[in-house]
Design an enzyme around this catalytic site. Structure first.
Site, PDB file in Angstrom:
ATOM      1  N   GLU A   1       0.202  -0.631   5.243  1.00  0.00           N
ATOM      2  CA  GLU A   1       0.263  -1.146   6.625  1.00  0.00           C
ATOM      3  C   GLU A   1       1.498  -0.624   7.363  1.00  0.00           C
ATOM      4  O   GLU A   1       1.431  -0.309   8.545  1.00  0.00           O
ATOM      5  CB  GLU A   1       0.243  -2.679   6.584  1.00  0.00           C
ATOM      6  CG  GLU A   1      -1.104  -3.202   6.089  1.00  0.00           C
ATOM      7  CD  GLU A   1      -1.067  -4.672   5.710  1.00  0.00           C
ATOM      8  OE1 GLU A   1      -0.279  -5.054   4.821  1.00  0.00           O
ATOM      9  OE2 GLU A   1      -1.822  -5.457   6.312  1.00  0.00           O
TER      10      GLU A   1
ATOM     11  N   GLY B   1       1.192  -4.084   2.192  1.00  0.00           N
ATOM     12  CA  GLY B   1       2.160  -3.896   3.277  1.00  0.00           C
ATOM     13  C   GLY B   1       2.693  -2.471   3.344  1.00  0.00           C
ATOM     14  O   GLY B   1       3.112  -2.018   4.417  1.00  0.00           O
TER      15      GLY B   1
ATOM     16  N   GLU C   1      -4.818  -6.804  -1.365  1.00  0.00           N
ATOM     17  CA  GLU C   1      -4.477  -8.221  -1.206  1.00  0.00           C
ATOM     18  C   GLU C   1      -5.559  -9.165  -1.721  1.00  0.00           C
ATOM     19  O   GLU C   1      -5.270 -10.272  -2.170  1.00  0.00           O
ATOM     20  CB  GLU C   1      -4.186  -8.535   0.276  1.00  0.00           C
ATOM     21  CG  GLU C   1      -2.913  -7.903   0.828  1.00  0.00           C
ATOM     22  CD  GLU C   1      -3.105  -6.506   1.390  1.00  0.00           C
ATOM     23  OE1 GLU C   1      -4.170  -5.872   1.134  1.00  0.00           O
ATOM     24  OE2 GLU C   1      -2.196  -6.029   2.095  1.00  0.00           O
TER      25      GLU C   1
ATOM     26  N   ALA D   1       3.959  -5.930   0.263  1.00  0.00           N
ATOM     27  CA  ALA D   1       4.904  -7.015   0.518  1.00  0.00           C
ATOM     28  C   ALA D   1       5.350  -7.548  -0.841  1.00  0.00           C
ATOM     29  O   ALA D   1       4.659  -7.366  -1.849  1.00  0.00           O
ATOM     30  CB  ALA D   1       4.213  -8.103   1.320  1.00  0.00           C
TER      31      ALA D   1
HETATM   32  N1  CAA Z   1       5.945  -7.212  -5.051  1.00  0.00           N
HETATM   33  C1  CAA Z   1       6.915  -7.501  -5.934  1.00  0.00           C
HETATM   34  N2  CAA Z   1       7.205  -6.744  -6.995  1.00  0.00           N
HETATM   35  C2  CAA Z   1       6.472  -5.649  -7.186  1.00  0.00           C
HETATM   36  C3  CAA Z   1       5.428  -5.279  -6.322  1.00  0.00           C
HETATM   37  C4  CAA Z   1       5.182  -6.109  -5.201  1.00  0.00           C
HETATM   38  N3  CAA Z   1       4.237  -5.824  -4.289  1.00  0.00           N
HETATM   39  N4  CAA Z   1       4.862  -4.151  -6.785  1.00  0.00           N
HETATM   40  C5  CAA Z   1       5.533  -3.828  -7.901  1.00  0.00           C
HETATM   41  N5  CAA Z   1       6.504  -4.715  -8.148  1.00  0.00           N
HETATM   42  C6  CAA Z   1       7.455  -4.743  -9.255  1.00  0.00           C
HETATM   43  C7  CAA Z   1       6.778  -5.174 -10.549  1.00  0.00           C
HETATM   44  O1  CAA Z   1       6.687  -6.572 -10.633  1.00  0.00           O
HETATM   45  C8  CAA Z   1       7.722  -4.568 -11.560  1.00  0.00           C
HETATM   46  O2  CAA Z   1       8.857  -5.391 -11.656  1.00  0.00           O
HETATM   47  P1  CAA Z   1       9.405  -5.850 -13.145  1.00  0.00           P
HETATM   48  O3  CAA Z   1       9.867  -4.578 -13.766  1.00  0.00           O
HETATM   49  O4  CAA Z   1      10.500  -6.795 -12.816  1.00  0.00           O
HETATM   50  O5  CAA Z   1       8.226  -6.442 -13.858  1.00  0.00           O
HETATM   51  C9  CAA Z   1       8.172  -3.273 -10.913  1.00  0.00           C
HETATM   52  O6  CAA Z   1       7.920  -3.425  -9.514  1.00  0.00           O
HETATM   53  C10 CAA Z   1       7.385  -2.068 -11.407  1.00  0.00           C
HETATM   54  O7  CAA Z   1       5.997  -2.349 -11.217  1.00  0.00           O
HETATM   55  P2  CAA Z   1       4.912  -2.197 -12.394  1.00  0.00           P
HETATM   56  O8  CAA Z   1       5.545  -2.438 -13.729  1.00  0.00           O
HETATM   57  O9  CAA Z   1       3.751  -3.051 -12.030  1.00  0.00           O
HETATM   58  O10 CAA Z   1       4.574  -0.646 -12.244  1.00  0.00           O
HETATM   59  P3  CAA Z   1       3.210   0.073 -12.646  1.00  0.00           P
HETATM   60  O11 CAA Z   1       3.504   1.539 -12.544  1.00  0.00           O
HETATM   61  O12 CAA Z   1       2.690  -0.435 -13.953  1.00  0.00           O
HETATM   62  O13 CAA Z   1       2.145  -0.360 -11.529  1.00  0.00           O
HETATM   63  C11 CAA Z   1       1.403  -0.779  -9.261  1.00  0.00           C
HETATM   64  C12 CAA Z   1       2.321   0.062 -10.200  1.00  0.00           C
HETATM   65  C13 CAA Z   1      -0.056  -0.422  -9.542  1.00  0.00           C
HETATM   66  C14 CAA Z   1       1.761  -0.374  -7.831  1.00  0.00           C
HETATM   67  C15 CAA Z   1       1.649  -2.279  -9.506  1.00  0.00           C
HETATM   68  O14 CAA Z   1       3.037  -2.526  -9.464  1.00  0.00           O
HETATM   69  C16 CAA Z   1       0.998  -3.173  -8.486  1.00  0.00           C
HETATM   70  O15 CAA Z   1      -0.212  -3.379  -8.552  1.00  0.00           O
HETATM   71  N6  CAA Z   1       1.784  -3.730  -7.538  1.00  0.00           N
HETATM   72  C17 CAA Z   1       1.299  -4.697  -6.565  1.00  0.00           C
HETATM   73  C18 CAA Z   1       0.449  -4.041  -5.493  1.00  0.00           C
HETATM   74  C19 CAA Z   1      -0.050  -5.092  -4.519  1.00  0.00           C
HETATM   75  O16 CAA Z   1      -0.778  -5.982  -4.864  1.00  0.00           O
HETATM   76  N7  CAA Z   1       0.376  -4.958  -3.247  1.00  0.00           N
HETATM   77  C20 CAA Z   1      -0.015  -5.892  -2.194  1.00  0.00           C
HETATM   78  C21 CAA Z   1       1.054  -6.941  -2.036  1.00  0.00           C
HETATM   79  S1  CAA Z   1       0.582  -8.235  -0.942  1.00  0.00           S
HETATM   80  C22 CAA Z   1       0.790  -7.611   0.618  1.00  0.00           C
HETATM   81  O17 CAA Z   1       1.228  -6.490   0.794  1.00  0.00           O
HETATM   82  C23 CAA Z   1       0.445  -8.549   1.735  1.00  0.00           C
HETATM   83  C24 CAA Z   1       0.386  -7.879   3.087  1.00  0.00           C
HETATM   84  O18 CAA Z   1      -0.641  -7.444   3.550  1.00  0.00           O
HETATM   85  C25 CAA Z   1       1.578  -7.771   3.914  1.00  0.00           C
END
Ligand code: CAA
Length: 256
Positions: free
Chosen positions: A110, A107, A130, A64
């Site tokens: 999911e 998400g 999460e 998400a």
């Molecule tokens: N939400 C918003 N933006 C996101 C995102 C997310 N879940 N995942 C990645 N992005 C964005 C980053 O912020 C980044 O944007 P900027 O260039 O503007 O900084 C861009 O996508 C590229 O991401 P990274 O630079 O972080 O890429 P990476 O290759 O270094 O890392 C990754 C990849 C390991 C997937 C890392 O992006 C990450 O950990 N993302 C978040 C994963 C996460 O925590 N997901 C759970 C979200 S909460 C949820 O899903 C709740 C639910 O149950 C419904």
């Protein structure tokens, strides 16, 4: 509709591609609303026998959208039923397959689990991270992951927030099959074409019966299976399917 999800029709298969590359396909409201609307429309489309949802090579979806959620409050989340609004995907009677390359996190994992089967590339990484954000899975992860992989593995994933690779995901039955990254989509489209070529009443019945097994006891499930099996003998396609077998030819199903 918004271009956060691209729709392509290839004969009887609809391909939905998540399209927010700048955010690794993070699922914001615009994307989820668009995806739900496409699925709801395709579910009514008699020409479509199977739907495939995919992302990019780097990410199916990285979860998400954290940036969108960060400043929300409890009442806003509750009143908008923030993640409860996307029932179209699990309500769809047409089979939906997930073709997952790269990250399927939070998400994203999911969403893949809302589909009927997950096919992964050898680069896929699944996780429910999460807990690292001070929350828990909110689009079904605590329930669907546990049903898919069992309590020990689900607890391990959800409490630590670690990722699992495609091999582990296949081993623990989250994933149906693994393909090399460069052939994944072609392979999943072939699977979808196969499903779309079968008689729709039997496809609906098969999907319904398998899904039912998650809701009821074994004896009720077996009873349910019989209830959906017998009516198929009222269809022309049952006659055609069995006659084609006896006559050693390919069936020509009427209600595809
Ligand atoms: N939400 C918003 N933006 C996101 C995102 C997310 N879940 N995942 C990645 N992005 C964005 C980053 O912020 C980044 O944007 P900027 O260039 O503007 O900084 C861009 O996508 C590229 O991401 P990274 O630079 O972080 O890429 P990476 O290759 O270094 O890392 C990754 C990849 C390991 C997937 C890392 O992006 C990450 O950990 N993302 C978040 C994963 C996460 O925590 N997901 C759970 C979200 S909460 C949820 O899903 C709740 C639910 O149950 C419904």
């Amino acid at each position: 509709m918004s271009d956060t999800v691209l729709l392509e029709r290839r004969d009887r298969v609809a391909l939905l591609t998540l399209n927010r590359p700048e955010a690794l396909n993070a699922l914001n409201t615009e994307l989820l609303t668009t995806l739900s609307a496409h699925v709801a429309e395709l579910a009514e489309d008699q020409e479509i026998g199977c739907i495939v949802i995919t992302g990019s090579q780097k990410a199916f979806a990285a979860g998400a959208d954290i940036k969108e959620m960060r400043d929300k409050g409890y009442i806003e989340m509750l009143m908008s039923d923030f993640f409860g609004r996307y029932g179209a995907i699990s309500a769809c009677r047409t089979p939906i397959l997930a073709a997952v390359s790269g990250y399927a996190l939070g998400g994203g994992c999911e969403l893949a689990m809302m589909c009927d089967a997950i096919y992964a590339s050898d680069t896929a990484k699944f996780g429910q991270p999460e807990i690292r954000l001070g929350v828990i899975p909110g689009m079904g992860g605590s329930q669907r992951l546990t049903r898919a992989v069992g309590k020990a593995k689900a607890m391990d994933m959800i409490l630590t927030g670690r990722m699992m690779d495609a091999e582990e995901a296949e081993r623990c039955e989250l994933v149906a099959r693994i393909f090399p990254a460069d052939t994944l989509l072609d392979e999943v489209m072939k699977i979808a074409e196969t499903i779309a070529g079968y008689s729709r009443p039997s496809v609906f019945a098969a999907k319904e019966a398998v899904n039912r097994s998650f809701e009821v006891s074994l004896s009720e499930g077996l009873h349910y299976e019989h209830r959906v099996f017998y009516p198929l003998f009222a269809t022309e396609d049952q006659k055609e399917g069995m006659t084609a077998f006896v006559e050693k030819r390919k069936p020509d199903f009427r209600h595809r």
